[in-house]
Write a protein that holds these residues in place. Structure first.
Motif, PDB file in Angstrom:
ATOM      1  N   LYS A   1      12.443  -0.822  -7.908  1.00  0.00           N
ATOM      2  CA  LYS A   1      11.640   0.405  -7.835  1.00  0.00           C
ATOM      3  C   LYS A   1      12.535   1.649  -7.860  1.00  0.00           C
ATOM      4  O   LYS A   1      12.234   2.610  -8.571  1.00  0.00           O
ATOM      5  CB  LYS A   1      10.786   0.407  -6.568  1.00  0.00           C
ATOM      6  N   LEU A   2      13.604   1.637  -7.088  1.00  0.00           N
ATOM      7  CA  LEU A   2      14.472   2.814  -7.011  1.00  0.00           C
ATOM      8  C   LEU A   2      15.231   3.049  -8.322  1.00  0.00           C
ATOM      9  O   LEU A   2      15.462   4.192  -8.709  1.00  0.00           O
ATOM     10  CB  LEU A   2      15.434   2.677  -5.836  1.00  0.00           C
ATOM     11  N   ARG A   3      15.587   1.973  -8.999  1.00  0.00           N
ATOM     12  CA  ARG A   3      16.260   2.098 -10.295  1.00  0.00           C
ATOM     13  C   ARG A   3      15.344   2.796 -11.308  1.00  0.00           C
ATOM     14  O   ARG A   3      15.788   3.515 -12.187  1.00  0.00           O
ATOM     15  CB  ARG A   3      16.679   0.720 -10.804  1.00  0.00           C
ATOM     16  N   ARG A   4      14.030   2.611 -11.140  1.00  0.00           N
ATOM     17  CA  ARG A   4      13.038   3.266 -12.006  1.00  0.00           C
ATOM     18  C   ARG A   4      12.723   4.687 -11.547  1.00  0.00           C
ATOM     19  O   ARG A   4      11.834   5.323 -12.073  1.00  0.00           O
ATOM     20  CB  ARG A   4      11.740   2.454 -12.008  1.00  0.00           C
ATOM     21  N   GLN A   5      13.440   5.139 -10.506  1.00  0.00           N
ATOM     22  CA  GLN A   5      13.251   6.477  -9.944  1.00  0.00           C
ATOM     23  C   GLN A   5      11.869   6.654  -9.330  1.00  0.00           C
ATOM     24  O   GLN A   5      11.296   7.740  -9.342  1.00  0.00           O
ATOM     25  CB  GLN A   5      13.497   7.557 -11.014  1.00  0.00           C
ATOM     26  N   GLU A   6      11.327   5.573  -8.748  1.00  0.00           N
ATOM     27  CA  GLU A   6      10.001   5.610  -8.134  1.00  0.00           C
ATOM     28  C   GLU A   6      10.127   5.688  -6.615  1.00  0.00           C
ATOM     29  O   GLU A   6      10.881   4.936  -6.009  1.00  0.00           O
ATOM     30  CB  GLU A   6       9.213   4.345  -8.509  1.00  0.00           C
ATOM     31  N   GLY A   7       9.370   6.590  -6.008  1.00  0.00           N
ATOM     32  CA  GLY A   7       9.262   6.653  -4.563  1.00  0.00           C
ATOM     33  C   GLY A   7       8.061   5.832  -4.114  1.00  0.00           C
ATOM     34  O   GLY A   7       7.091   5.674  -4.850  1.00  0.00           O
ATOM     35  N   PHE A   8       8.110   5.297  -2.891  1.00  0.00           N
ATOM     36  CA  PHE A   8       7.039   4.437  -2.375  1.00  0.00           C
ATOM     37  C   PHE A   8       7.246   4.244  -0.883  1.00  0.00           C
ATOM     38  O   PHE A   8       8.266   4.644  -0.325  1.00  0.00           O
ATOM     39  CB  PHE A   8       7.032   3.080  -3.098  1.00  0.00           C
ATOM     40  N   THR A   9       6.283   3.618  -0.232  1.00  0.00           N
ATOM     41  CA  THR A   9       6.410   3.339   1.195  1.00  0.00           C
ATOM     42  C   THR A   9       6.712   1.860   1.432  1.00  0.00           C
ATOM     43  O   THR A   9       6.412   1.007   0.596  1.00  0.00           O
ATOM     44  CB  THR A   9       5.128   3.703   1.976  1.00  0.00           C
ATOM     45  N   LEU A  10       7.309   1.594   2.588  1.00  0.00           N
ATOM     46  CA  LEU A  10       7.571   0.239   3.069  1.00  0.00           C
ATOM     47  C   LEU A  10       7.032   0.159   4.483  1.00  0.00           C
ATOM     48  O   LEU A  10       7.399   0.982   5.335  1.00  0.00           O
ATOM     49  CB  LEU A  10       9.067  -0.070   3.053  1.00  0.00           C
ATOM     50  N   SER A  11       6.155  -0.793   4.738  1.00  0.00           N
ATOM     51  CA  SER A  11       5.554  -0.971   6.062  1.00  0.00           C
ATOM     52  C   SER A  11       5.834  -2.370   6.584  1.00  0.00           C
ATOM     53  O   SER A  11       5.861  -3.329   5.821  1.00  0.00           O
ATOM     54  CB  SER A  11       4.036  -0.776   5.989  1.00  0.00           C
ATOM     55  N   TRP A  12       6.033  -2.473   7.910  1.00  0.00           N
ATOM     56  CA  TRP A  12       6.269  -3.767   8.531  1.00  0.00           C
ATOM     57  C   TRP A  12       5.785  -3.741   9.970  1.00  0.00           C
ATOM     58  O   TRP A  12       5.656  -2.689  10.580  1.00  0.00           O
ATOM     59  CB  TRP A  12       7.753  -4.146   8.470  1.00  0.00           C
ATOM     60  N   ARG A  13       5.509  -4.917  10.489  1.00  0.00           N
ATOM     61  CA  ARG A  13       5.150  -5.071  11.907  1.00  0.00           C
ATOM     62  C   ARG A  13       6.422  -5.181  12.719  1.00  0.00           C
ATOM     63  O   ARG A  13       7.391  -5.786  12.276  1.00  0.00           O
ATOM     64  CB  ARG A  13       4.310  -6.321  12.114  1.00  0.00           C
ATOM     65  N   HIS A  14       6.402  -4.623  13.902  1.00  0.00           N
ATOM     66  CA  HIS A  14       7.578  -4.698  14.763  1.00  0.00           C
ATOM     67  C   HIS A  14       7.789  -6.137  15.228  1.00  0.00           C
ATOM     68  O   HIS A  14       6.821  -6.840  15.534  1.00  0.00           O
ATOM     69  CB  HIS A  14       7.407  -3.800  15.983  1.00  0.00           C
TER      70      HIS A  14
END
Length: 103
Positions: free
Chosen positions: A30-43
């Motif tokens: 995703k970053l190589r494509r210059q795309e921003g996005f979110t990452l979510s996870w449970r603690h």
């Protein structure tokens, strides 16, 4: 346990090496494509109950630190699932690996 160090944070995101290896493939794609996005996870159980979300962007420093010297064999189905999540409006929801048995 591996670490995802985001924006030189003092508090790295701690994940097992296998999860981190799969996540690395998706994040770098995703970053190589210059795309921003979110990452979510449970603690994890070792932290207070809850979940977190971060915004990832190519301009923000990101480092992957693995405990194991050798990379694990990757599960293409899990990568595909994470990539589909990354391409959704909700961003990557870190899900557990699903291993299918013989048909």
């Amino acid at each position: 346990m591996g670490q995802l160090i985001y924006d030189s944070e003092d508090r790295p995101i701690v994940l097992d090496d296998r999860t981190l290896a799969h996540l690395k493939v998706v994040l770098t794609t995703k970053l190589r494509r210059q795309e921003g996005f979110t990452l979510s996870w449970r603690h994890p159980a070792t932290q207070p109950r809850g979940r977190s979300t971060i915004w990832l962007h190519p301009s923000i420093p990101l480092q992957f630190v693995f405990d194991e010297p050798e990379p694990p064999e990757l599960n293409q189905q899990w990568i595909q699932s994470l990539m589909e999540s990354a391409n959704s409006t909700g961003g990557i929801a870190l899900v557990d690996e699903v291993i299918e048995g013989p048909a």
